[in-house]
Design an enzyme around this catalytic site. Structure first.
Site, mmCIF file in Angstrom:
data_model
loop_
_atom_site.group_PDB
_atom_site.id
_atom_site.type_symbol
_atom_site.label_atom_id
_atom_site.label_comp_id
_atom_site.label_asym_id
_atom_site.label_seq_id
_atom_site.Cartn_x
_atom_site.Cartn_y
_atom_site.Cartn_z
ATOM 1 N N ASP A 309 0.777 -1.086 -0.038
ATOM 2 C CA ASP A 309 0.059 -0.401 -0.352
ATOM 3 C C ASP A 309 0.746 1.705 -0.055
ATOM 4 O O ASP A 309 2.451 1.055 0.669
ATOM 5 C CB ASP A 309 -1.340 -0.072 1.309
ATOM 6 C CG ASP A 309 -1.900 1.208 1.599
ATOM 7 O OD1 ASP A 309 -2.126 1.050 0.803
ATOM 8 O OD2 ASP A 309 -2.000 1.861 2.030
ATOM 9 N N GLU A 360 0.929 -0.449 -5.310
ATOM 10 C CA GLU A 360 0.128 0.578 -5.475
ATOM 11 C C GLU A 360 1.437 2.087 -5.334
ATOM 12 O O GLU A 360 1.092 2.340 -4.250
ATOM 13 C CB GLU A 360 -0.636 0.556 -3.612
ATOM 14 C CG GLU A 360 -2.249 1.435 -4.491
ATOM 15 C CD GLU A 360 -2.326 2.608 -3.330
ATOM 16 O OE1 GLU A 360 -3.916 3.327 -3.386
ATOM 17 O OE2 GLU A 360 -2.570 2.194 -2.240
#
Length: 705
Positions: A309, A360
């Site tokens: 993330d 990401e």
């Protein structure tokens, strides 16, 4: 089942020098036997603490009964005969400033259900039956030429019990497995798995990096979920958050009374956007804590990969902040974070062959999926640019789309620069952004037709696929993490049509090599017509890079019926329909094609042409009946001068953005020359670093709060 290593100088030194990739085998709580006595060995890292004891059910939470011994390099440890599996515990830490706080175990493998937060001693015991799957995973490796279709699922809100409480992992295993198998996805990506105190963070403010959340059951229950999905041929990916952690006093924050897991300088160590701390990637013990967490999931829990993330927030020292500290070269890259990510990917790929590491990453940082040492070493990166351009295009009134025609062609300019996942994630259906189907203009029928066209273009565009739960049956409301999906929609014809389409797209995607083998290759896709801006029609071919077999995709992206529309094709003879988003099965009108015979007339640079009836807001996919390898397909360079200029300007804008500081070639040099983490600073055992720290990430707040 893991066994604790001896708490001797040699093993502790390996952790300090970043040579011990599984620090959880040494630290935490380990049921064991010493000198014939059963008990639990506790160990924790707190170099600046004045005193540490372990408190819990075994001593009535009395901090004087079981003090820990100060060991080498700032570690503390003790063997407690009275402790046993199933009992709660915490570390009572008196910090450098004299304040005493009860802390949860950073290496805890099981926790109380929130709002309580004590760690629980746990003896893990599970009989896996997925050895064949793991062997196949190792052989498959990076899977660049394989179909990967990911169903993103929040474990806490996919479904609930009748009383409103969370499903157990075992119940979720069967219900989710049945649905994902029916829909034809190859993987699930689970968010909200790692222990976190606040439901509204969606699992992105983690306090238990080694523990599945107890909301849905025990570690064994979670292993059952993974094992069962593997038995169905479904891969399991997890969202993993090494970019920041919450400021809750009971967890990692100021663990020994001083900045320990976080950077001391708030200009590096605090995320103002999210009110979270940033890990200190220059400290070996912190780096090993994170790498050990990743390995815990891909080794002990047999997870098939991690979606990392908010990578952009880790890479840039000036990410979402006005005050920041340059690196040693005066640049804005966090060289310690770069080294950490490279080491993370190297170790994960070595220790768990075939596991997928997905970033990401929302900027144009170079070499995200380039192997180390030149790049960061991820397998895939989310295609954030594709997502933003595509949604911006489809959200427009069709009458204006001709002015942004390039938004759907620009991705092909750079699609082979990285290995991409085309992701429509949870982020796109929250915070008043509207669910996917309602982003489209027009009435309910027009919205569904346009959404079906979007999905078909997504599945036929090079790149792996990811779709968030609920969007595959056209959920009519935004995602609510506190409630289950509105599954009644799936039984309504309007929604069922979209669901049938996604199922068919997954089927074709898995079965047709031309739809996936060329995802990372230039020759995997070629434009037939990329310049019909007035009609907003696109035509392109997908090609199997081995056999040469191909299919033709035609998208009519206005609500206008186009009769006798001419499309050039490289091969004569008969064609057949593989897919039409206008089929009645999918909720369309069922427009028929009267003639699918290619004529001997030149069009779009091809020797033959089809005359087609294009339904409004639809995608049509054709293939030649007499399959034959085709090499002479028009490439993406076959653009009009006007579209070439638009693409040039867009690319130039990207380069200008990259030039902010430093230039991309300088950035690439820094990435290549930054070695994987080989031992940065270790925490001083007797002196705390001063100052506070608080970082910033990507965008957590309500999203990942």
């Amino acid at each position: 089942m893991t066994f604790p290593l001896p708490l001797d100088h040699e093993h502790l030194q390996k952790l300090v020098t970043a040579d011990l990739v599984r620090p959880d085998h040494l630290l935490g709580a380990h049921p064991t036997t010493e000198h014939g006595v059963q008990g639990v060995r506790f160990a924790v890292w707190a170099p600046n603490a004045q005193h540490v004891s372990v408190v819990g059910d075994f001593n009535d939470w009395n901090g004087f009964d079981h003090p820990l011994q100060r060991l080498d390099f700032g570690f503390w440890g003790a063997f407690v005969p009275a402790a046993q599996p199933g009992q709660r515990y915490k570390f009572r830490v008196t910090g450098a400033g004299g304040q005493t706080v009860d802390k949860t175990d950073p290496y805890g493998t099981f926790f109380e259900v929130r709002p309580n937060n004590a760690s629980i001693i746990w003896q893990q015991d599970f009989e896996w039956t997925d050895a064949g799957w793991l062997e196949q995973r190792a052989r498959r490796g990076q899977a660049l030429e394989d179909p990967i279709s990911i169903y993103e699922c929040h474990v806490g809100s996919w479904a609930r019990r009748d009383d409103g409480w969370f499903l157990n992992y075992r119940d979720l295993a069967h219900r989710l497995g049945e649905y994902v198998t029916y829909m034809g996805y190859t993987h699930v990506e689970l968010l909200g798995v790692m222990e976190h105190p606040f439901d509204g963070s969606w699992g992105y403010q983690v306090t238990g990096y080694y523990a599945p959340t107890s909301r849905l059951g025990s570690p064994e229950d979670f292993k059952y979920l993974v094992n069962h999905l593997h038995s169905l041929g479904i891969g399991v990916l997890l969202d993993w958050v090494p970019g920041h952690f919450p400021t809750d006093e009971f967890a990692l924050a100021h663990f020994d009374g001083s900045p320990l897991y976080e950077y001391a300088d708030p200009r590096k160590g605090y995320h103002y956007d999210w009110n979270t701390y940033i890990f200190d990637y220059g400290r070996n013990e912190v780096v090993m804590f994170l790498i050990g967490s990743a390995l815990k999931w891909v080794q002990d829990y047999h997870v098939d990969g991690l979606r990392v993330d908010a990578v952009a927030s880790m890479l840039y020292l000036d990410f979402s902040r006005t005050e920041w500290v340059p690196n040693i070269y005066g640049g804005r890259e966090n060289l310690e974070a770069i080294a950490f990510l490279k080491r993370l990917n190297e170790v994960a790929h070595h220790m768990a062959p075939g596991c997928l590491m997905i970033a990401e990453e929302s900027t144009s940082f170079p070499g995200v999926t380039t192997p180390t040492p030149e790049g960061l070493g991820f397998d895939y990166k989310w295609a954030m640019g594709w997502m933003n351009d595509s949604l911006a295009y489809f959200e427009q009134d069709p009458i204006y789309r001709k002015y942004d025609h390039h938004k759907l062609t620009f991705f092909n300019v750079y699609r082979t620069s990285e290995n991409y996942v085309l992701a429509i994630s949870h982020d796109e259906v929250v915070h008043l952004k509207k669910p996917m189907v309602l982003k489209h203009p027009g009435d309910w029928y027009a919205q569904r037709a346009d959404y079906r066209a979007f999905l078909a273009m997504m599945w036929t565009t090079p790149g792996k696929k990811l779709l968030f739960m609920g969007q595959d049956f056209a959920q009519g409301s935004e995602w609510n993490h506190d409630a289950p999906l509105p599954w009644f929609h799936a039984d309504q014809p309007d929604h069922r049509g979209v669901m049938n389409l996604v199922r068919r797209l997954n089927e074709l995607y898995r079965e047709r090599p031309d739809w996936h083998t060329g995802d990372a290759r230039e020759e995997g896709m070629a434009w037939i017509s990329a310049d019909d801006t007035d009609n907003s029609v696109y035509a392109y071919a997908r090609r199997d890079t081995y056999s040469g077999a191909w299919s033709l995709v035609i998208a009519n992206l206005t609500p206008v019926y186009r009769e006798d529309y001419v499309i050039g094709v490289p091969q004569g003879g008969e064609y057949r329909v593989l897919l039409s988003t206008d089929d009645g099965e999918f909720g369309g009108f069922g427009t028929q094609q009267p003639d699918l015979s290619a004529r001997d007339e030149a069009a779009h640079g091809q020797a033959h042409a089809l005359h087609l009836n294009l339904p409004p807001s639809s995608v049509l996919v054709l293939e030649p009946v007499a399959a034959a390898p085709v090499k002479g397909l028009v490439s993406r360079q076959e653009l009009t001068p006007e579209l070439r200029e638009v693409a040039r300007q867009s690319a130039q804008a990207v380069q200008v953005e990259r030039a902010a500081d430093p230039r991309p070639n300088e950035q690439q040099r820094l990435v290549a020359e930054t070695p994987a983490h080989e031992g940065g600073r270790s925490a001083p055992a007797d002196a705390a670093e001063s100052a506070e720290q608080k970082p910033d990430d990507e965008q957590k707040g309500g999203k990942k709060a």
